[in-house]
Write a protein that holds these residues in place. Structure first.
Motif, PDB file in Angstrom:
ATOM      1  N   PRO A   1       0.730   4.514  -0.295  1.00 28.70           N
ATOM      2  CA  PRO A   1       0.578   5.758   0.299  1.00 28.70           C
ATOM      3  C   PRO A   1       1.122   5.453   1.767  1.00 28.70           C
ATOM      4  O   PRO A   1       1.412   6.712   2.301  1.00 28.70           O
TER       5      PRO A   1
ATOM      6  N   GLN B   1      -5.628 -10.076  -4.723  1.00 27.05           N
ATOM      7  CA  GLN B   1      -4.737  -9.766  -3.883  1.00 27.05           C
ATOM      8  C   GLN B   1      -4.774 -10.912  -3.003  1.00 27.05           C
ATOM      9  O   GLN B   1      -5.738 -11.639  -2.900  1.00 27.05           O
TER      10      GLN B   1
ATOM     11  N   CYS C   1      -3.142   7.923  -5.080  1.00 22.20           N
ATOM     12  CA  CYS C   1      -3.748   8.005  -3.866  1.00 22.20           C
ATOM     13  C   CYS C   1      -3.970   9.499  -3.563  1.00 22.20           C
ATOM     14  O   CYS C   1      -3.143   9.897  -2.570  1.00 22.20           O
TER      15      CYS C   1
ATOM     16  N   PRO D   1      -3.150  -4.345 -10.283  1.00 22.06           N
ATOM     17  CA  PRO D   1      -2.514  -5.473  -9.913  1.00 22.06           C
ATOM     18  C   PRO D   1      -2.677  -6.748 -10.719  1.00 22.06           C
ATOM     19  O   PRO D   1      -2.193  -7.780 -10.632  1.00 22.06           O
TER      20      PRO D   1
ATOM     21  N   PHE E   1       0.993  -1.012   0.122  1.00 26.66           N
ATOM     22  CA  PHE E   1      -0.172  -0.059   0.078  1.00 26.66           C
ATOM     23  C   PHE E   1       0.814   1.138  -0.091  1.00 26.66           C
ATOM     24  O   PHE E   1       1.280   1.900   1.092  1.00 26.66           O
TER      25      PHE E   1
ATOM     26  N   ALA F   1      -8.362  -1.581   2.997  1.00 21.89           N
ATOM     27  CA  ALA F   1      -7.867  -3.004   3.059  1.00 21.89           C
ATOM     28  C   ALA F   1      -7.009  -3.294   4.242  1.00 21.89           C
ATOM     29  O   ALA F   1      -6.666  -4.320   4.459  1.00 21.89           O
TER      30      ALA F   1
ATOM     31  N   PRO G   1     -10.372  -5.184  -4.037  1.00 23.75           N
ATOM     32  CA  PRO G   1     -10.243  -4.081  -5.234  1.00 23.75           C
ATOM     33  C   PRO G   1     -11.448  -4.667  -6.199  1.00 23.75           C
ATOM     34  O   PRO G   1     -11.920  -5.639  -6.033  1.00 23.75           O
TER      35      PRO G   1
ATOM     36  N   PHE H   1      -3.488 -10.496   0.126  1.00 29.44           N
ATOM     37  CA  PHE H   1      -3.690 -10.045   1.675  1.00 29.44           C
ATOM     38  C   PHE H   1      -3.068 -10.963   2.647  1.00 29.44           C
ATOM     39  O   PHE H   1      -3.895 -11.039   3.496  1.00 29.44           O
TER      40      PHE H   1
ATOM     41  N   ILE I   1      -8.264   0.040  -6.999  1.00 29.46           N
ATOM     42  CA  ILE I   1      -7.251  -0.882  -7.818  1.00 29.46           C
ATOM     43  C   ILE I   1      -6.717  -1.884  -6.760  1.00 29.46           C
ATOM     44  O   ILE I   1      -6.698  -2.944  -7.292  1.00 29.46           O
ATOM     45  N   ASN I   2      -6.381  -1.328  -5.683  1.00 29.85           N
ATOM     46  CA  ASN I   2      -5.764  -2.674  -4.808  1.00 29.85           C
ATOM     47  C   ASN I   2      -6.481  -2.883  -3.211  1.00 29.85           C
ATOM     48  O   ASN I   2      -6.098  -3.555  -2.214  1.00 29.85           O
ATOM     49  N   GLY I   3      -7.522  -2.096  -2.970  1.00 29.64           N
ATOM     50  CA  GLY I   3      -8.150  -2.110  -1.684  1.00 29.64           C
ATOM     51  C   GLY I   3      -7.927  -0.861  -1.085  1.00 29.64           C
ATOM     52  O   GLY I   3      -8.713  -0.597  -0.165  1.00 29.64           O
ATOM     53  N   GLY I   4      -6.634  -0.403  -1.216  1.00 28.86           N
ATOM     54  CA  GLY I   4      -6.155   0.752  -0.549  1.00 28.86           C
ATOM     55  C   GLY I   4      -6.082   0.935   1.037  1.00 28.86           C
ATOM     56  O   GLY I   4      -6.256  -0.219   1.754  1.00 28.86           O
ATOM     57  N   LEU I   5      -6.300   1.928   1.694  1.00 25.23           N
ATOM     58  CA  LEU I   5      -6.319   2.207   3.139  1.00 25.23           C
ATOM     59  C   LEU I   5      -7.577   1.115   3.574  1.00 25.23           C
ATOM     60  O   LEU I   5      -7.030   0.390   4.642  1.00 25.23           O
TER      61      LEU I   5
END
Ligand code: SF4
Ligand code: FES
Lengths: 242, 187
Positions: free
Chosen positions: A99, A125, B157, A121, A97, B102, B143, A127, B96-100
Motif C-alpha cells: 500500500p 518476516q 489494505c 507470506p 508493504f 511494522a 504478523p 524486517f 498478514i505481514n505487519g502492514g503499516l
C-alpha cells in the motif's frame, strides 16, 4: 534457420535452434512466470521463478535451450507451488508493504503473486533495515524492495555503459550497491535517459515527482493479470516502461 | 419434524472479529458488503466483535483478525481467538505481514519512547507512560501467523467488501475460498 518442436504442457511449440525455452514460449504466447528475465538482456537465471520440468528435470526456462522433442511441464500445481514458495521467500526477505509503494499495480513481483495466488507470506518476516537513498535529484532508491534480479546492473553496464549498480556481499548478505565512493546515487552520472532507470521490475528505482500518477484501476496489472499480457511482456522496451 | 423445520432450527455459524494493531479499515470494509449484511446475518451470529461489544470470545466457528501484533494485549487476544475459533482468518495487510505499523520495525522502540515522551521537541517534565493498565509494546510488530496458526488469509489494505463477501460465502457454503483476479489485491 533450423527449427525444432517441443511440447509445453502437451502443446507443440516450434523454435529456432539457439532459442531458450522461455524465448520459444514467449513467441508462442505461452506464459512462464519470470522476474529476472527480460527479452532485451542476456539471461542470467537467478530468480528461478521460471523453473519448468524439462524431460523430467527441473531447469530454468530462461537459460535452458529448447531441444527437439523436449517435453516441458510449465503450468502444473507442483511447479506453481514451488514458484509460490520462491515468491514468499522474496516477500519476507525484503520489506514489501504494497500500500505504500509507488510501484504497486505496476510491479511484477506483486503481479506474479496475484497470478500464483500467493495469499500469505507463510514464513517469518526478516524486517531488514535498509535505508533509502534519496540523494539524486530525479531518482529515489528504496532498497527495501530489491529482489536482486540484476536488471539494473545489466542495463547500466551493457546498455548505458555506466556501471552505476552492482551486487555486493554473498548469500543472505547480498545487496545492491551504487558504484560511487560515497555509495550515493547523486555521486554517479545516473540519469533519466538511462535504460537502467526504467528497468526495475519492482519498486526500487523510482522517478521522483511521478509517484501514484496513474490512478488505481488503470495501472498495468489492474485490469489484466500478468499471465495474459504476453504481448506487453515480449515488447518490454525502454519506451514501454517509461 | 418436517424438512422445513429442520432448516429453520439449523444453528447459525458463530463469528468473532477483532482488530489488533490495525486501523479498523478492514472492519469498515467488512461493512462495505452493505445490504448483503442482511443475507449474512441469516447465516451467522456474532460473538466478540466491535459490532457487538462482547468483551471476550466464547467458542466460535470463525474468527476474523484484523491487524498485526504490536503489544502484549494483542498476543493475549490472539491466543483467546485461536483457542475458541475453529477457523481463524487473517484479514488485511497488517494481520498478514505487519502492514503499516511494522514500518516502525527498523527503529529501536526504547529510543522511540524516549524521543516521544522525554527528549522530543516541546516536551516538558515528560515521562514514559508506565501505568500497569497499559499493555507493553513489543520490540517489533509481527504478523499474526508468527504467533498462532492461521487457517486462511484475505489480503488487501483493506480487502474490498466484495473480496470479503466472496471469501466468507465460499467458506460458509463449504467451498475452498478463492480470491481470483481482480479480488486478490495487496493494496
Ligand atoms: S534495483 Fe530493481 S532492477 Fe536492480 S537488482 Fe534490485 S530489483 Fe533488480
Ligand atoms: S526468469 Fe529464469 S531464473 Fe529468473
Amino acid at each position: 534457420m533450423t527449427t525444432g518442436t517441443m511440447l509445453i504442457d502437451g502443446v507443440p511449440v516450434s523454435f529456432e535452434y539457439g532459442q531458450t525455452i522461455m524465448e520459444a514460449a514467449m513467441a508462442a504466447k505461452i506464459f512462464i512466470p519470470h522476474l529476472c528475465h527480460h527479452p532485451e538482456f542476456t539471461p542470467q537465471g537467478s530468480c528461478k521463478l521460471c523453473t519448468v520440468k524439462a524431460s523430467g528435470r527441473y531447469v530454468s526456462a530462461c537459460t535452458m535451450s529448447a531441444k527437439d522433442g523436449m517435453e516441458v511441464e510449465n503450468n502444473t500445481p507442483d511447479l506453481n507451488d514451488k514458484r509460490r514458495t520462491l515468491l514468499q521467500m522474496l516477500f519476507v526477505e525484503g520489506n514489501h508493504f504494497c500500500p505504500s509503494c509507488e510501484k504497486s499495480g505496476n510491479c511484477m513481483l506483486q503481479a506474479l503473486a496475484y497470478e500464483l495466488e500467493m495469499l500469505s507470506p507463510r514464513f517469518e518476516q526478516f524486517f531488514p533495515n535498509r535505508p533509502v537513498d534519496a540523494s539524486h535529484p530525479d531518482f529515489l532508491l528504496d532498497f527495501n524492495r530489491c529482489i536482486l534480479c540484476e536488471l539494473c546492473v545489466r542495463a547500466s553496464r551493457d546498455v548505458d555503459g555506466k556501471n552505476v549498480f552492482a551486487l555486493a556481499g554473498r548469500g543472505i548478505h547480498k545487496h545492491l550497491i551504487v558504484n560511487a565512493r560515497s555509495g550515493q546515487l547523486a555521486d554517479t552520472d545516473f540519469s533519466l535517459q538511462d535504460r537502467a532507470a526504467h528497468v526495475c521490475p519492482v519498486g526500487v528505482i523510482l522517478e521522483k515527482r511521478k509517484g501514484f500518477a496513474v490512478p488505481i484501476g488503470q495501472r498495468q496489472y489492474d485490469e489484466t493479470p500478468i499471465g495474459q499480457q504476453m504481448d506487453e511482456l515480449a515488447a518490454r522496451s525502454a519506451k514501454a516502461e517509461e | 419434524m418436517d424438512a422445513m423445520d429442520a432448516v429453520a432450527v439449523k444453528p447459525k455459524v458463530r463469528v468473532a472479529t477483532t482488530s489488533l494493531a490495525g486501523c479498523f479499515g478492514c472492519h469498515m470494509s467488512f461493512l462495505d458488503i452493505d445490504e448483503r449484511l442482511l443475507e449474512l446475518v441469516e447465516l451467522v451470529e456474532f460473538d466478540r466483535s466491535p459490532l457487538t461489544d462482547i468483551k471476550h470470545c466464547g467458542p466460535c466457528d470463525i474468527g476474523l483478525i484484523e491487524g498485526g501484533v504490536c503489544n502484549s494485549e494483542n498476543v493475549h487476544v490472539l491466543r483467546e481467538f485461536r483457542k475458541n475459533c475453529k477457523v481463524l482468518i487473517a484479514i488485511g495487510a497488517c494481520a498478514i505481514n505487519g502492514g503499516l505499523p511494522a514500518l516502525r520495525n527498523s527503529f529501536d522502540i526504547g529510543r522511540c519512547l524516549q524521543e516521544v515522551y522525554l527528549t522530543g521537541l516541546n516536551v516538558e517534565n515528560g515521562q514514559v507512560p508506565n501505568d500497569p493498565e497499559l499493555p507493553l509494546p513489543l520490540d517489533q510488530v509481527h504478523p499474526i501467523h508468527e504467533v498462532v496458526r492461521i487457517d486462511y488469509f484475505i489480503p488487501g489494505c483493506p480487502p474490498s467488501g466484495d473480496a470479503i463477501w466472496k471469501f466468507l460465502t465460499d467458506l460458509l457454503a463449504g467451498r475452498t475460498p478463492r480470491l481470483g483476479h481482480p479480488l486478490l489485491r495487496f493494496d
